[in-house]
Write an enzyme that holds these catalytic residues in place. Sequence first.
Site, PDB file in Angstrom:
ATOM      1  N   SER B 257       1.043  -1.023   0.094  1.00  0.00           N
ATOM      2  CA  SER B 257      -0.063   0.090   0.026  1.00  0.00           C
ATOM      3  C   SER B 257       0.963   1.434   0.031  1.00  0.00           C
ATOM      4  CB  SER B 257      -0.915   0.114   1.031  1.00  0.00           C
ATOM      5  OG  SER B 257      -1.926   0.911   1.123  1.00  0.00           O
ATOM      6  N   ASP B 580      -8.489  -3.114  -6.586  1.00  0.00           N
ATOM      7  CA  ASP B 580      -8.463  -4.129  -5.336  1.00  0.00           C
ATOM      8  C   ASP B 580      -9.261  -3.482  -4.220  1.00  0.00           C
ATOM      9  OD1 ASP B 580      -6.904  -2.155  -4.058  1.00  0.00           O
ATOM     10  OD2 ASP B 580      -5.319  -3.502  -3.861  1.00  0.00           O
ATOM     11  N   HIS B 632      -7.469  -5.449  -1.094  1.00  0.00           N
ATOM     12  CA  HIS B 632      -6.309  -4.688  -0.767  1.00  0.00           C
ATOM     13  C   HIS B 632      -5.583  -5.169   0.441  1.00  0.00           C
ATOM     14  CE1 HIS B 632      -3.887  -1.170  -0.864  1.00  0.00           C
ATOM     15  NE2 HIS B 632      -4.016  -0.780   0.258  1.00  0.00           N
TER      16      HIS B 632
END
Lengths: 635, 677
Positions: B257, B580, B632
């Site tokens: 991320s 995602d 994610h």
Amino acid sequence: MALIRRRKRTHDDVPQSYEDDDKHIKREKKFSCLDNCFWSIGLICAVWWLLLFLYNTMPISFPQYVTEKITGPLPDPPGLKCLKEGLEPKHPVVFVPGIVTGGLELWEGHQCAEGLFRKRLWGGTFGEVYKRPSCWLQHMSLNNETGLDPSGIRIRPVSGLVAADYFAPGYFVWAVLIANLARLGYEEKNMYMAAYDWRLSFQNTEVRDQTLSRIKSNIELMVEINGGEKAVIIPHSMGVLYFLHFMKWVEAPPPMGGGGGSDWCAKHIKAVLNIGGPLLGAPKALAGLFSAEAKDVAFARGIAAGVLESDVFHIQTLQHIMRMSRTWDSTMSMIPKGGDTIWGGLDWSPEAEDEPHTSHNHSNHPNYGRFISFGRDAAELHSSQIQRIDFRGAVKGNNLANSTCREVWTEYHDMGSGGIKATADYKAYTGNDLVDMLHFVAPKMMKRGNRHFSHGLAENLDDPKYAHYRHWSNALETKLPNAPDMEIYSMYGVGIPTERSYVYKLTRATQCYIPFQIDNAAEDPDVCLKDGVYTVDGDETVPALSAGFMCAKGWRGKTRFNPWGVKTYVREYAHNPPSNLLQGRGTQSAAHVDILGNFHLIEDIIRVAAGQQLGGDRVSTHIFKWSEKINIKLH
Amino acid sequence: MASVLRYRKLCITEPMLRSYESSETPKDEKQAIETLKVDKKQEKSQTIEKLKNKKKTWGCVNSCCWFIGCMCTTWWLLLFLYHCCPVSLVGFKGPEPPGVRLKNEGLSALHPVVLVPGMVTVGLELWEGRPCSRGLFRKRLWGGSFTGILNRPLCWLEHLSLDNETGLDPPGIRVRPVPGLVAADYFAPGYFVWAVLIENLATIGYEGKNMYMATYDWRLSFQNTEIRDQSLSRLKANIELMYVTNGNKKVVVVPHSMGVTYFLHFLKWVEAPPPMGGGGGPGWCAKHIKSIMNIGPAFLGIPKAVSAMFSAEAREVAFIRAMDPGFLDSEILGLKTMEHMMRVTRTWDSLISLLPKGGDPIWGDLDSAPEDGHECHFETKSYFQSNSRENNNSRNKDSTGPRIQLKHRTKYGRIISFGKTASEQHSSKLHKVAPMELMQVISNATCGEIWTEYGKINRKNIQKLADNKAYTAETFIHLLRYVAPKTMQRAEAHFSHGIATDLDDPKYAHYKYWSNPLETKLPDAPEMEIYTLYGVGIPTERSYVYKLSPSDKCNSIPFRIDSSAEGGCLRGGIYFVDGDESVPVISAGFMCAKGWRGKTRFNPSGSATYIREYRHKPPGFLEGRGLESGHHVDIMGNAALIEDVLRVAAGASGEDIGGDRIYSDILKMSDRVNIEL
């Protein structure tokens, strides 16, 4: 719901039972017992929840308020006090925890340890000891030959400050010191916990985990990011020896050493604040290796003789503990070092009062020099009156162990009755005999340990053999690094009786047991003999002599152990037990671990870390007098 | 652990009941006993009536006690049984974890692994605080069980905020990231982040000495983590240490991320000369890094950050608001949740780093976007990618399903539009106000206590902002500069969202450009591999339809997502694309698909890039968060992803694990992006 309705009726029925209804009573009895149980459990739970709720809603300052009401106003914690004085964090701080206090976690285990991945096996709640004791023992033990991991098991030290801030929930080790330093402004970037696997020998922590390299790199990093201020190192207990080893390692050339060059310590270390350091070993470690006992165990045995030996449950606790702890090389680092020169011979010891010997059979001072004596006579008679038969070379005789004992293997079972008798016939062991004796009773363990530790006293420090790492953790066989600006402090508690030497006896049942145990019947308050243990002044674990001698004499000024004249200081903290339960473990305790919560000690540490001077020695024992009596070549 | 949790739950759900009972029972008992004694003496006929009254209360309390007791006993019994039965019986035998399989194949630890966690997932602990935070020293304020929010919400908010001016600690408060693997293995109890990956790495032989979690305070701007905590220096020292102690094996870095852009910043920082950089010198990366395995990377920012910055909303919030309009805005309780949230999050510089980067060339202008032609299908929660418009149309004719054919392409480029019509109209029909005109509107404070910067803006001006109708990625930055001047001024000293025309311009040596892949060159490390691993097949927020908030009150946020807007890819006021759930494909994949592929100006030394996509497959019942999730965060438990990471860590190269693996339209989308390479 049907049950509830019935329950209601039982109560409605009570008055009726006064009248006549017998049938009713019988029917009620069916439910009343179980119902009453439920009812009382429900009540207890409800009350418990209520209390819990009240506890959680209680203002946080309430306990402190109560304590202050009872004991009078508490002094400011040292962190706050120093903050008010205007002190600021200056030097980065490195903690080096001691034996036992660092947490260990599981990274790979056998089938029985499923679900424990990255859970603490050592430290924390110790829940697994109860749930699966044999699995736990198996995982905590090291390989008997190599002193490293057994195959298929990887136990690793927890890293970071959490490794040793609390040993078990509520039992602080470093937490109080950390909190006070944080009060001053310290945080993660200038505080570092040098956690290592305390079961391994010091060099093996580098071989297996590269722990020494990590410490080196972290100290370098901290010095760099804190504007070049040198680090203050705070080792505790065995950490003191570990850091001594580190200081030699870091300057030694690779592959054995860290290759930092001969001025690494001078460049990176401001001061080493040894807390309760067994620089010359601790007699407790000896008793632990010899019979897996300590004062506490002997005491427990005295109270309930049968519990520890009970055959009924097939629990051979001590044997199991011995088998496990004998695989830990590190315990051997704390065998008393320096032999008779330091610890005293058959008839003298540095701590004993100077009194001319009388013609009596019993000398009126304890013979501390005899670490282990078999029988009270052997402990008290003058050396000329003891008949000693040398155990060295004695025939060990037939193997005692039968197949049932194999499970709880300790090396005693490889030793015949002849060997045991020979051990006991030597009567009294002084510092010089200890290592030989351990070689005799536990040859495998000592062979392993011998590769990593040495317990002698160097004649000539320039002898090339002292470049080997096994000498690095022995203060009497190494030179301090070339760092004239560095300071070494010895900070330790005094005022608590500390184990110094032991009176042993042979165990009656010899089948599957450890053949020796402390003779807890031996007692004599006049000579500090209690439960078979002679005690001297110290911090309950380390005698003052071991903690203080090097800084009081061995390293003071320019000596051959300290050729560049590193400055040394002795700081003693008198024990002042907590006056009531509300104080917990006290703020003026001097006990081996509790001293980390001692406000005076914390204040001293903060002052050093903030760059102030402490003002020399602070001594309340006869450490200097004792050191005088030790006749050791210093130049 | 589970038992304790459950017990806690009991405690929390029971307080009403318990306080009521335990205060009453003892009294009642006493009374009853007394009355019983009295009974014997008095005539029975009189007492019976009295007792019957008593008995009624007695009975109720008692049966409550009884009931609780019964529950507790059953619970304990079950707990006991649960603990008694063998371990293998409890956890039903799931599929073999990838670590075990690979270990049997003979893989073992080779390259040291560095994990770089993303935003939000790292725990933060308190080192110094105000009086209200007493007793929380070195306890987690962020992560863990979040009990702090419930016990003292305002105190908690105060401690998590940063200073509005400096973006660093407010005076008297020190909140620091938790170090070590524990920082981000679990976010909350039972909610794994890195734990599964760590466990699988451990299976093939990894442990503390060759695995390192590079934690940092994710609220700060990247350069500030170095200024305040020296986090970058620590990361550098630890990589060097692991490189040396593991026999000069280069490290494999696994950022997730926002950690991806953080590590991008690190790559530039470490080679830059001091004082701004780490002084590792050119060649540091080539010497120390084998590959970078970016998981769910937000290279080019995420639209989610737009709505978070603009109105502190996300899809979830808009959804809740639609369900229960009064809940979040209730003035009665004095809870201005959203306003508080906004006040706190706007002090976090890192959030700004996630705003979409690259402007219109990447994210599309008013009329076209790289994702054009994307077809949405919400009902089955999976995505179809049509290869062409014709194909799309024909399929739509066939199906009678809820898919709606659009006459106009969805205008993804309009990141924010006011009203649904504005989001669909052709650009020529839109009312336009030049950004410069916006900036000239004079604002005057209308509220006393100012919480969010919206408090300073006049209502009339807000209306003007809404009249501009549609904003693209580029104009949105202007908008933000207007509505949140202080925040942007602070943050723009640390981040830049543009696209460089000339990378050799000396201005790009400044650290504010380092985390933007479109304004930096990759380091000179031709052997370094860059992977991008991300999930696809989940609708992901891409652009928003806003409306003016009806509330005229002080300090309220004047804009909100128009959750009534629906149609096509528009749902609940949000246009969705493939991704995602947090990061759209274009942001995650573009750099590796085009920007860095081969030798480009962004990648002058030609480091190899690989794209690995993982198609989302929702977990079945009892599977927890699934082994094939593309979500994610849940992707960190995706077996295929773990296998890829393990193989690379054990020495495999990108070609060995199969090169690119693409399910989405990323290559096509990248083709539509027209930038100079």
